[in-house]
Design a protein around this motif. Structure first.
Motif, PDB file in Angstrom:
ATOM      1  N   VAL A  45      22.531  37.755  19.089  1.00 28.30           N
ATOM      2  CA  VAL A  45      21.115  38.036  19.324  1.00 28.30           C
ATOM      3  C   VAL A  45      20.583  38.744  18.082  1.00 28.30           C
ATOM      4  CG1 VAL A  45      19.463  39.256  20.783  1.00 28.30           C
ATOM      5  CG2 VAL A  45      21.456  38.165  21.811  1.00 28.30           C
ATOM      6  N   VAL A  46      19.488  38.210  17.526  1.00 29.15           N
ATOM      7  CA  VAL A  46      18.940  38.729  16.277  1.00 29.15           C
ATOM      8  C   VAL A  46      17.432  38.978  16.410  1.00 29.15           C
ATOM      9  CG1 VAL A  46      20.682  37.550  14.870  1.00 29.15           C
ATOM     10  CG2 VAL A  46      18.503  36.408  15.338  1.00 29.15           C
ATOM     11  N   THR A  47      16.887  39.601  15.391  1.00 31.22           N
ATOM     12  CA  THR A  47      15.436  39.740  15.247  1.00 31.22           C
ATOM     13  C   THR A  47      15.014  38.819  14.119  1.00 31.22           C
ATOM     14  OG1 THR A  47      15.445  42.026  16.017  1.00 31.22           O
ATOM     15  CG2 THR A  47      13.549  41.335  14.708  1.00 31.22           C
ATOM     16  N   LEU A  48      14.008  37.971  14.373  1.00 32.58           N
ATOM     17  CA  LEU A  48      13.502  37.044  13.370  1.00 32.58           C
ATOM     18  C   LEU A  48      11.986  37.173  13.268  1.00 32.58           C
ATOM     19  CD1 LEU A  48      15.483  33.769  14.213  1.00 32.58           C
ATOM     20  CD2 LEU A  48      15.885  35.333  12.304  1.00 32.58           C
ATOM     21  N   ARG A  49      11.445  36.804  12.135  1.00 28.85           N
ATOM     22  CA  ARG A  49       9.989  36.781  11.949  1.00 28.85           C
ATOM     23  C   ARG A  49       9.508  35.374  12.296  1.00 28.85           C
ATOM     24  NH1 ARG A  49       6.615  40.352  10.569  1.00 28.85           N
ATOM     25  NH2 ARG A  49       4.664  39.897   9.524  1.00 28.85           N
ATOM     26  N   ILE A  50       8.859  35.256  13.451  1.00 28.40           N
ATOM     27  CA  ILE A  50       8.394  33.963  13.954  1.00 28.40           C
ATOM     28  C   ILE A  50       6.869  33.992  14.029  1.00 28.40           C
ATOM     29  CG2 ILE A  50       8.432  32.339  15.888  1.00 28.40           C
ATOM     30  CD1 ILE A  50      11.187  33.477  16.641  1.00 28.40           C
ATOM     31  N   GLY A  51       6.233  33.020  13.404  1.00 26.99           N
ATOM     32  CA  GLY A  51       4.776  32.953  13.442  1.00 26.99           C
ATOM     33  C   GLY A  51       4.106  34.206  12.903  1.00 26.99           C
ATOM     34  N   GLY A  52       4.755  34.895  11.971  1.00 25.26           N
ATOM     35  CA  GLY A  52       4.182  36.085  11.362  1.00 25.26           C
ATOM     36  C   GLY A  52       4.465  37.386  12.091  1.00 25.26           C
ATOM     37  N   PHE A  53       5.268  37.350  13.150  1.00 26.78           N
ATOM     38  CA  PHE A  53       5.577  38.549  13.929  1.00 26.78           C
ATOM     39  C   PHE A  53       7.093  38.753  13.993  1.00 26.78           C
ATOM     40  CE2 PHE A  53       1.489  37.134  15.469  1.00 26.78           C
ATOM     41  CZ  PHE A  53       0.758  38.316  15.548  1.00 26.78           C
ATOM     42  N   ASP A  54       7.526  40.013  13.961  1.00 26.90           N
ATOM     43  CA  ASP A  54       8.948  40.325  14.143  1.00 26.90           C
ATOM     44  C   ASP A  54       9.270  40.191  15.623  1.00 26.90           C
ATOM     45  OD1 ASP A  54       9.340  40.808  11.463  1.00 26.90           O
ATOM     46  OD2 ASP A  54       9.008  42.966  11.627  1.00 26.90           O
ATOM     47  N   VAL A  55      10.178  39.301  15.947  1.00 25.56           N
ATOM     48  CA  VAL A  55      10.504  38.977  17.336  1.00 25.56           C
ATOM     49  C   VAL A  55      11.947  39.384  17.614  1.00 25.56           C
ATOM     50  CG1 VAL A  55      10.676  37.135  19.046  1.00 25.56           C
ATOM     51  CG2 VAL A  55       8.869  37.060  17.303  1.00 25.56           C
ATOM     52  N   LYS A  56      12.116  40.271  18.593  1.00 25.05           N
ATOM     53  CA  LYS A  56      13.449  40.714  19.004  1.00 25.05           C
ATOM     54  C   LYS A  56      13.981  39.810  20.109  1.00 25.05           C
ATOM     55  CE  LYS A  56      12.549  45.530  17.913  1.00 25.05           C
ATOM     56  NZ  LYS A  56      12.507  46.896  18.402  1.00 25.05           N
ATOM     57  N   ARG A  57      15.264  39.945  20.385  1.00 29.21           N
ATOM     58  CA  ARG A  57      15.945  39.222  21.464  1.00 29.21           C
ATOM     59  C   ARG A  57      15.913  37.702  21.277  1.00 29.21           C
ATOM     60  NH1 ARG A  57      12.329  41.588  25.127  1.00 29.21           N
ATOM     61  NH2 ARG A  57      12.394  39.651  26.283  1.00 29.21           N
ATOM     62  N   VAL A  58      16.189  37.254  20.043  1.00 32.31           N
ATOM     63  CA  VAL A  58      16.277  35.824  19.749  1.00 32.31           C
ATOM     64  C   VAL A  58      17.752  35.436  19.775  1.00 32.31           C
ATOM     65  CG1 VAL A  58      15.796  33.996  18.084  1.00 32.31           C
ATOM     66  CG2 VAL A  58      14.183  35.909  18.334  1.00 32.31           C
ATOM     67  N   LEU A  59      18.100  34.504  20.647  1.00 31.57           N
ATOM     68  CA  LEU A  59      19.471  34.027  20.772  1.00 31.57           C
ATOM     69  C   LEU A  59      19.723  32.933  19.736  1.00 31.57           C
ATOM     70  CD1 LEU A  59      22.185  33.845  22.374  1.00 31.57           C
ATOM     71  CD2 LEU A  59      21.055  32.120  23.796  1.00 31.57           C
ATOM     72  N   VAL A  60      20.808  33.062  18.972  1.00 36.00           N
ATOM     73  CA  VAL A  60      21.230  32.015  18.044  1.00 36.00           C
ATOM     74  C   VAL A  60      22.292  31.209  18.772  1.00 36.00           C
ATOM     75  CG1 VAL A  60      22.279  31.496  15.815  1.00 36.00           C
ATOM     76  CG2 VAL A  60      20.778  33.505  16.044  1.00 36.00           C
ATOM     77  N   ASP A  61      22.006  29.925  19.016  1.00 39.18           N
ATOM     78  CA  ASP A  61      22.902  29.089  19.802  1.00 39.18           C
ATOM     79  C   ASP A  61      23.146  27.773  19.076  1.00 39.18           C
ATOM     80  OD1 ASP A  61      24.358  27.707  21.671  1.00 39.18           O
ATOM     81  OD2 ASP A  61      22.855  27.836  23.258  1.00 39.18           O
ATOM     82  N   GLN A  62      24.279  27.671  18.401  1.00 42.57           N
ATOM     83  CA  GLN A  62      24.567  26.452  17.652  1.00 42.57           C
ATOM     84  C   GLN A  62      24.934  25.277  18.555  1.00 42.57           C
ATOM     85  OE1 GLN A  62      27.648  27.375  14.881  1.00 42.57           O
ATOM     86  NE2 GLN A  62      29.107  27.988  16.453  1.00 42.57           N
ATOM     87  N   GLY A  63      25.066  25.505  19.846  1.00 38.79           N
ATOM     88  CA  GLY A  63      25.363  24.429  20.779  1.00 38.79           C
ATOM     89  C   GLY A  63      24.115  23.786  21.375  1.00 38.79           C
ATOM     90  N   THR A  64      22.952  24.304  21.025  1.00 38.83           N
ATOM     91  CA  THR A  64      21.692  23.794  21.569  1.00 38.83           C
ATOM     92  C   THR A  64      21.009  22.905  20.531  1.00 38.83           C
ATOM     93  OG1 THR A  64      21.463  25.768  22.933  1.00 38.83           O
ATOM     94  CG2 THR A  64      19.468  24.510  22.556  1.00 38.83           C
ATOM     95  N   VAL A  65      20.306  21.859  20.992  1.00 37.19           N
ATOM     96  CA  VAL A  65      19.683  20.908  20.072  1.00 37.19           C
ATOM     97  C   VAL A  65      18.182  21.113  19.882  1.00 37.19           C
ATOM     98  CG1 VAL A  65      21.427  19.133  20.408  1.00 37.19           C
ATOM     99  CG2 VAL A  65      19.423  19.168  21.882  1.00 37.19           C
TER     100      VAL A  65
END
Length: 194
Positions: A45-65
């Motif tokens: 679970v990471v924090t990423l900048r999405i659409g110009g906003f810092d977004v917490k609780r982002v799941l990185v899932d390499q098994g999802t398409v």
């Protein structure tokens, strides 16, 4: 003697050429586990900048398409139904239920100075995560991820960059997901409570 000197100079030039043209090797070692809680079974679970906003609780899932966005983030980014395009492929949850989709939207995800645009599917369902980033994002960034090491690594301008996971947040999301399950019954214990 001049032959040996010439040969050394040629080797130095070849070495410099090789270093300039060499591709970066992405990988993980035991050193990458230093600031993690081990052993672990945590999601990444990471924090990423999405659409110009810092977004917490982002799941990185390499098994999802597909990249997925949940209602909290949809509302938080002030997206409106007219911002979405149709997405007509069915999406099935882990429980085997068809999930209601609102549509899709293309948004930038910024990591350091690198920006990758991805299509998020807006899912009308509960999740402890705000979004899931998946193989399309990982492949566009040319990244690799490791739940064991709690990191995403990717090449950028001749360097290897890292996105570090948040194990505390991952564990909070897991607790939230488990406590939300409808079939979970509270345990009755005769022993001391923790």
């Amino acid at each position: 003697m001049s032959v040996a000197r010439l040969s050394t100079e040629d080797n130095n030039r070849e070495s410099k050429k090789a270093k300039r043209g060499a591709s970066l090797v992405l990988g993980f070692s035991d050193e990458n586990k230093i600031r993690t809680i081990q052993p672990n079974d945590d999601t990444l679970v990471v924090t990423l900048r999405i659409g110009g906003f810092d977004v917490k609780r982002v799941l990185v899932d390499q098994g999802t398409v597909v990249e997925v966005m949940y209602p909290d983030l949809y509302r938080g980014l002030n997206l409106k139904p007219e911002d979405l395009t149709a997405y007509d492929s069915p999406l099935v949850s882990f429980e085997g239920k068809t999930v209601t989709l609102r549509g899709q939207i293309r948004l930038p995800i910024q990591t350091d100075l690198d920006v990758v645009e991805v299509d998020f599917i807006i899912v009308d369902a509960y999740s402890p995560y705000t979004a899931i980033v998946a193989r399309p994002w990982l492949h566009a960034l040319e990244a690799i991820s490791s739940t064991l090491h709690q990191k995403v690594k990717y090449p950028s301008k001749g360097q290897v960059k890292e996105i570090v996971g948040n194990q505390t947040m991952a564990r909070q999301c897991m607790v939230a997901a488990i406590s939300r399950r409808p079939n979970v019954k509270p345990s009755t214990s005769t022993g001391n409570s923790l």
